[in-house]
Design an enzyme around this catalytic site. Structure first.
Site, PDB file in Angstrom:
ATOM      1  N   CYS A 179       5.479   6.307   4.631  1.00 12.10           N
ATOM      2  CA  CYS A 179       4.330   5.579   4.050  1.00 12.10           C
ATOM      3  C   CYS A 179       3.871   6.221   2.747  1.00 12.10           C
ATOM      4  CB  CYS A 179       3.171   5.530   5.030  1.00 12.10           C
ATOM      5  SG  CYS A 179       3.548   4.559   6.488  1.00 12.10           S
ATOM      6  N   HIS A 232       4.899   0.084  -0.122  1.00 14.39           N
ATOM      7  CA  HIS A 232       5.655  -0.951   0.604  1.00 14.39           C
ATOM      8  C   HIS A 232       4.665  -2.026   1.038  1.00 14.39           C
ATOM      9  CE1 HIS A 232       4.073   1.813   3.596  1.00 14.39           C
ATOM     10  NE2 HIS A 232       3.954   0.754   4.358  1.00 14.39           N
ATOM     11  N   GLU A 238      -1.074  -5.185  11.174  1.00 12.32           N
ATOM     12  CA  GLU A 238      -0.124  -4.798  10.128  1.00 12.32           C
ATOM     13  C   GLU A 238       1.228  -5.447  10.442  1.00 12.32           C
ATOM     14  OE1 GLU A 238      -0.054  -0.651   8.511  1.00 12.32           O
ATOM     15  OE2 GLU A 238       1.968  -0.695   9.344  1.00 12.32           O
ATOM     16  N   HIS A 247       3.236  -5.401   3.553  1.00 14.75           N
ATOM     17  CA  HIS A 247       3.101  -5.965   4.898  1.00 14.75           C
ATOM     18  C   HIS A 247       2.581  -7.394   4.792  1.00 14.75           C
ATOM     19  CE1 HIS A 247       3.629  -2.170   7.003  1.00 14.75           C
ATOM     20  NE2 HIS A 247       2.818  -1.608   6.134  1.00 14.75           N
ATOM     21  N   ASP A 293      -4.919 -10.330  -1.507  1.00 20.45           N
ATOM     22  CA  ASP A 293      -3.657 -11.038  -1.270  1.00 20.45           C
ATOM     23  C   ASP A 293      -2.679 -10.860  -2.432  1.00 20.45           C
ATOM     24  OD1 ASP A 293      -1.866 -12.650   0.091  1.00 20.45           O
ATOM     25  OD2 ASP A 293      -2.656 -14.493  -0.803  1.00 20.45           O
ATOM     26  N   HIS A 294      -1.460 -10.473  -2.087  1.00 17.10           N
ATOM     27  CA  HIS A 294      -0.411 -10.226  -3.084  1.00 17.10           C
ATOM     28  C   HIS A 294      -0.846  -9.202  -4.131  1.00 17.10           C
ATOM     29  CE1 HIS A 294       1.338 -13.743  -1.171  1.00 17.10           C
ATOM     30  NE2 HIS A 294       2.485 -13.359  -1.679  1.00 17.10           N
ATOM     31  N   HIS A 346       0.835  -1.199   0.000  1.00 19.75           N
ATOM     32  CA  HIS A 346       0.000   0.000   0.000  1.00 19.75           C
ATOM     33  C   HIS A 346       0.870   1.249   0.000  1.00 19.75           C
ATOM     34  CE1 HIS A 346      -0.273   0.215   4.734  1.00 19.75           C
ATOM     35  NE2 HIS A 346       0.956   0.201   4.303  1.00 19.75           N
TER      36      HIS A 346
END
Ligand code: NI
Length: 272
Positions: free
Chosen positions: A35, A41, A125, A43, A80-81, A16
């Site tokens: 951020c 980046h 997170e 998580h 996801d991913h 994100h």
């Protein structure tokens, strides 16, 4: 009939980036810091979904865990991913903070009656930061983890080990210093800000906890603390003192809960 609460954990990974289109580069940078870095980046998120219900007399279950897992996997396929800003339809304008991601997951999961009554969503997170959603109303809690170490002379009746200690009178302070690596959980709550996607300014919260709690107690003898020295230096008194120190210091947000892990076997929680 009494309800049973059931929590299922499931992991997913996503990237994100935080930015508000209405702001210029300088303001985005000032509010979101690293951020805001392009392209974003990632998580490894841990999602905990708690559902509530009566136990079915035939199956002995509130909901079949296997079915719940399949539904969560199906829901998370969209996330996801993926890069949450670029690859999903939810965060083209809304900032993909933990609070907002948990809110989106709440809205999606509340349309799936087959999982039972949705009670709570908690999204980690990482180990130090998680967001919790309990209603559809746009409010969230944020749970932040901190550490400090301190020494104390515990009352004799809290020390089970050692004959010399056990022989002392109940409540009397023992001479030996006892040390703990404390883990502090600070929960704050309120509406999710439309401009930031956050319940609170996390660096400001970190500063408040650092100044009020960590600096005061870290690597200190709790028996020398001006307030704690007037009381027995128990986990109960420490967690209440931490609440009092934080309740006026947390920035623009409601302090909901303070939790203090003293050891593997002892956890204290206070709501003032
Ligand atoms: Ni992040």
């Amino acid at each position: 009939m009494a309800r049973v609460f059931l929590t299922k954990r499931i992991e997913f990974a996503a990237a994100h980036r935080y930015y508000n289109d209405a702001w210029d580069e300088a303001r985005n940078r000032a509010v979101f810091g690293a951020c805001h870095n392009d392209p974003g980046h990632g998580h490894n998120y841990m999602l905990e979904v708690t559902v509530a219900g009566e136990v079915d007399a035939q199956t002995g279950m509130v909901v079949n865990l296997y079915d719940l897992k399949q539904i969560l996997k199906e829901v998370l396929e969209e996330f996801d991913h993926k890069h949450l800003n670029l690859d999903t339809r939810y965060f083209t304008r809304m900032i993909p903070t933990s609070e907002n991601i948990a809110g989106v997951l709440w809205r999606i999961l509340s349309t799936r009656p087959e999982i039972g009554v949705l009670e709570k969503i908690r999204l980690y997170e990482d180990d130090d930061l998680s967001a919790e959603i309990r209603t559809a109303g746009g409010a969230a809690s944020l749970i932040r983890r901190y550490h400090f170490s301190a020494a104390c002379r515990p009352p004799a009746d809290r020390c089970a080990e050692g004959d010399s200690r056990r022989s002392r009178r109940k409540g009397e302070a023992v001479q030996d210093l006892d040390g703990h690596n404390y883990v502090l959980h600070v929960t704050v709550g309120g509406p999710i800000g439309g401009e930031t996607g956050m319940v609170t300014d996390i660096p400001a919260l970190d500063r408040a906890v650092q100044e009020q709690v960590v600096t005061r107690f870290n690597r200190k003898d709790l028996g020398q603390d001006p307030e704690l020295s007037q009381l027995a230096p128990t986990g109960e008194n420490l967690v209440r003192l931490i609440w009092r120190l934080l309740v006026k210091a947390v920035p623009d947000v409601r302090l909901e809960r303070v939790g203090l892990r003293e050891s593997r076997d002892a956890y204290y929680e206070y709501v003032g």
